[in-house]
Design an enzyme around this catalytic site. Structure first.
Site, PDB file in Angstrom:
ATOM      1  CG  ASP A   1      -2.327   0.501   0.907  1.00 37.92           C
ATOM      2  OD1 ASP A   1      -2.443   1.382   0.031  1.00 37.92           O
ATOM      3  OD2 ASP A   1      -3.292   0.055   1.562  1.00 37.92           O
TER       4      ASP A   1
ATOM      5  CG  ASP B   1      -9.924   1.856  -0.680  1.00 39.68           C
ATOM      6  OD1 ASP B   1      -8.922   1.752  -1.409  1.00 39.68           O
ATOM      7  OD2 ASP B   1      -9.890   1.702   0.549  1.00 39.68           O
TER       8      ASP B   1
END
Length: 415
Positions: free
Chosen positions: A152, A208
């Site tokens: 990430d 997301d």
């Protein structure tokens, strides 16, 4: 930081030393398929080794592994800290048996196992990140039997060149272990696409997907990125979402099937982030449609493109369209016929007919008005025929996610 970058700038950056070695793991010849914990359990008490084992059991029990769902991946909140030597260890309450034990459990079932980290000092949930520990982390993951790593970008720079260099550090560290580990870059930006294959096997290109508008945003972002995808590396418009362990569902079941179908056309990773232990019959039928999976996994490896319409938008009049047509070229049939997976999509507030007319069909190479074509519906198995001159219309697609996914070719046969 949201920023734009010209292709010229990226080409200059690509000359830098971080592309010299390149990714060398032989993985990702087709998009990855499997399960990710994040939208199912996130950092709740259900983020536990037993939940992950139960999910693996469900995948095997339902025969999903035979369809290609082989990765079982932990997202954030698995790590507990670092020992005196800087080696990361698992949260001992959530994973008392350790990560190596969990990886062996997956391997014994014929599955693969994935982990999560961050290129910053911390993960998004403020667990240990890999900054300053890249080499030892890669060695640790390999020793545990990890097959997939998602890295990430929380608590990390968004400067393009610096981000690429940091991802290159982990790429090189994974290569050095000698273990093939699928590498997923989670940088949330489209500017990863032009250099993605030099760094990883897939790269996040947008936000997301927690809501239906998020899904549409990622589809729109991905519309311009098809040239960068193909065997070895794929644009990733984020996870497939459904019902989580506590029954929460941010989209309808129809929308989940539309997302799945669109991800097949986009050659996107099919990573299910939902409760696979307690699936409805509708959800199971969605994610086990072998013909739609075959579209996603087509070995030609061409990402689909939008051939009718502008950016998808729920609200009319804000610079986009409520309907689209997308097409993905597929491998030719055994008799040498060209074929395409074509997605007709309606995200508007009312039902709509969506047409691929002769101009649309010409983009697929069909230009003779009297040529007869056939449309095979991947969900109903119905076959219809039409001419290039008449075009093809998907009738009465319902509001807020109505779709039809068909195979168009010159032959009436199914797959």
């Amino acid at each position: 930081m949201k920023a734009s970058v010209s292709i010229g700038t990226l080409l200059i950056v690509c000359c830098c030393c971080w592309v010299a070695q390149g990714l060398d793991n032989g993985l990702g010849l087709t998009p990855a398929m499997g399960y990710n914990t994040w939208y199912d359990v996130q950092c709740s008490d259900m983020m536990h080794e037993q939940t992950v084992r139960d999910t693996a059991d469900a995948i095997v029990r339902r025969g999903m592994h035979k369809l290609g769902y082989t990765y079982v991946n932990l997202d954030d909140c698995w790590a507990g800290g670092r020992d005196a030597n800087g080696r990361v260890y698992a949260d001992k309450k959530a994973f008392p048996s350790g990560i190596a034990s969990l990886a062996r459990y997956m391997h014994n079932k014929g599955l693969k196992f994935g982990l999560y980290t961050d290129r910053g000092n911390l993960t998004c949930a403020k667990r240990p990140g890999s900054a300053g520990h890249t080499t030892i982390d890669a060695q640790t993951y390999a020793s545990w039997g990890v097959d997939f790593l998602k890295e990430d970008s929380c608590w990390a720079t968004q400067d393009h060149a610096a981000a690429f260099a940091e991802y290159a550090l982990m790429r090189d560290a994974l290569n050095a272990t000698g273990r093939p580990i699928f590498f997923d870059l989670c940088g949330w930006e489209s500017w990863y696409a032009p250099v993605g294959k030099t760094l990883g096997n897939e790269w996040r290109i947008g936000p997301d997907t927690t809501t239906w508008p998020d899904i549409l945003t990622n589809i729109n972002v991905d519309a311009d990125l098809a040239p960068w995808a193909g065997p070895g590396g794929w644009n990733n418009p984020c996870l497939l979402i459904g019902k989580s362990y506590n029954g929460n569902m941010q989209i309808t079941e129809l929308q989940s099937r539309a997302q799945f179908s669109m991800w097949a056309v986009l050659a996107a990773p099919l990573m299910l982030s939902m409760d696979l232990r307690n699936m409805t019959a509708y959800a199971e039928a969605t994610y086990t449609n072998a013909q739609v999976i075959a579209v996603n996994q087509d070995p030609l490896g061409k990402q689909g493109v939008r051939i009718v319409g502008r950016n998808l938008t729920v609200t009319a009049g804000d610079g986009g369209d409520a309907t689209n047509v997308w097409a993905r070229p597929l491998s030719t049939t055994t008799s040498g016929d060209a074929q395409f997976a074509v997605m007709f999509f309606n995200v508007g507030a009312s039902s709509a007919d969506v047409t691929c007319d002769s101009a649309c069909l010409s983009r697929l190479g069909y230009r003779k008005n009297d040529m007869r074509l056939y449309a095979y519906d991947y969900w109903t198995q119905a076959v219809s025929n039409f001419t290039v001159g008449s075009g093809y219309t998907a009738r009465n697609l319902v509001a807020k996610g109505g779709f039809q996914l068909v195979r168009i070719s010159t032959t009436p046969r199914g797959l």
